[in-house]
Write a protein that holds these residues in place. Sequence first.
Motif, PDB file in Angstrom:
ATOM      1  N   LEU A  56     -17.312 -31.855  45.689  1.00 26.75           N
ATOM      2  CA  LEU A  56     -15.448 -31.997  45.559  1.00 26.75           C
ATOM      3  C   LEU A  56     -14.834 -31.015  45.329  1.00 26.75           C
ATOM      4  O   LEU A  56     -14.180 -30.865  45.692  1.00 26.75           O
ATOM      5  CB  LEU A  56     -15.410 -33.394  44.348  1.00 26.75           C
ATOM      6  CG  LEU A  56     -16.279 -34.705  45.197  1.00 26.75           C
ATOM      7  CD1 LEU A  56     -16.132 -35.842  43.787  1.00 26.75           C
ATOM      8  CD2 LEU A  56     -15.351 -35.846  46.114  1.00 26.75           C
ATOM      9  N   ASN A  57     -15.659 -29.868  45.166  1.00 22.35           N
ATOM     10  CA  ASN A  57     -15.220 -28.473  45.050  1.00 22.35           C
ATOM     11  C   ASN A  57     -15.168 -27.790  45.886  1.00 22.35           C
ATOM     12  O   ASN A  57     -15.751 -26.300  45.819  1.00 22.35           O
ATOM     13  CB  ASN A  57     -15.596 -28.057  43.775  1.00 22.35           C
ATOM     14  CG  ASN A  57     -14.869 -28.573  42.508  1.00 22.35           C
ATOM     15  OD1 ASN A  57     -13.396 -28.805  42.517  1.00 22.35           O
ATOM     16  ND2 ASN A  57     -15.132 -29.443  41.532  1.00 22.35           N
ATOM     17  N   GLU A  58     -15.548 -28.281  47.092  1.00 16.36           N
ATOM     18  CA  GLU A  58     -16.260 -27.409  48.444  1.00 16.36           C
ATOM     19  C   GLU A  58     -17.196 -26.665  47.871  1.00 16.36           C
ATOM     20  O   GLU A  58     -16.797 -26.025  48.883  1.00 16.36           O
ATOM     21  CB  GLU A  58     -14.461 -26.860  49.241  1.00 16.36           C
ATOM     22  CG  GLU A  58     -13.642 -28.397  49.418  1.00 16.36           C
ATOM     23  CD  GLU A  58     -12.717 -28.507  49.983  1.00 16.36           C
ATOM     24  OE1 GLU A  58     -12.595 -27.431  51.184  1.00 16.36           O
ATOM     25  OE2 GLU A  58     -11.411 -28.550  49.474  1.00 16.36           O
ATOM     26  N   ALA A  59     -18.717 -26.939  48.029  1.00 21.48           N
ATOM     27  CA  ALA A  59     -19.308 -25.636  46.905  1.00 21.48           C
ATOM     28  C   ALA A  59     -20.253 -25.796  47.929  1.00 21.48           C
ATOM     29  O   ALA A  59     -21.766 -25.220  47.185  1.00 21.48           O
ATOM     30  CB  ALA A  59     -19.589 -25.362  45.529  1.00 21.48           C
ATOM     31  N   LEU A  60     -20.137 -27.679  47.608  1.00 23.84           N
ATOM     32  CA  LEU A  60     -22.129 -28.208  48.576  1.00 23.84           C
ATOM     33  C   LEU A  60     -21.556 -28.403  49.262  1.00 23.84           C
ATOM     34  O   LEU A  60     -20.700 -29.763  49.589  1.00 23.84           O
ATOM     35  CB  LEU A  60     -22.853 -28.585  47.103  1.00 23.84           C
ATOM     36  CG  LEU A  60     -23.610 -29.171  47.411  1.00 23.84           C
ATOM     37  CD1 LEU A  60     -25.197 -28.288  47.577  1.00 23.84           C
ATOM     38  CD2 LEU A  60     -24.238 -30.212  46.215  1.00 23.84           C
ATOM     39  N   HIS A  61     -22.790 -28.710  50.825  1.00 18.98           N
ATOM     40  CA  HIS A  61     -22.897 -29.729  51.439  1.00 18.98           C
ATOM     41  C   HIS A  61     -23.765 -30.923  51.447  1.00 18.98           C
ATOM     42  O   HIS A  61     -24.520 -30.693  50.208  1.00 18.98           O
ATOM     43  CB  HIS A  61     -22.877 -29.394  53.091  1.00 18.98           C
ATOM     44  CG  HIS A  61     -22.948 -28.498  53.619  1.00 18.98           C
ATOM     45  ND1 HIS A  61     -21.238 -28.686  54.625  1.00 18.98           N
ATOM     46  CD2 HIS A  61     -22.220 -27.333  53.823  1.00 18.98           C
ATOM     47  CE1 HIS A  61     -20.865 -28.032  54.657  1.00 18.98           C
ATOM     48  NE2 HIS A  61     -21.356 -26.872  54.515  1.00 18.98           N
TER      49      HIS A  61
END
Length: 83
Positions: A56-61
């Motif tokens: 949700l913090n755009e650090a992981l797929h």
Amino acid sequence: MNAEWTGGPDQLIEADEQRHGAARQFQDTGVPLLKLWTYYYGIGGDVDELSLDAYLNEALHLPAAQVGLVTTALTELTLDDAE
């Protein structure tokens, strides 16, 4: 990016768009992370709270199936809060 990513460039662009949309929806709804994770896990999600936070913090797929569950959880929690 997740080290386990195996999709091609087109799939990566689509995954990034989905992740960005989920992150924006999460921020807009104001649902607490623990509440979201609990609901997500209850409907079959299998990533831990830390991984969900990273997503949700755009650090992981996340795998597509998990993305669908995150989206479902956000949508259903938002509808519950609106009633």
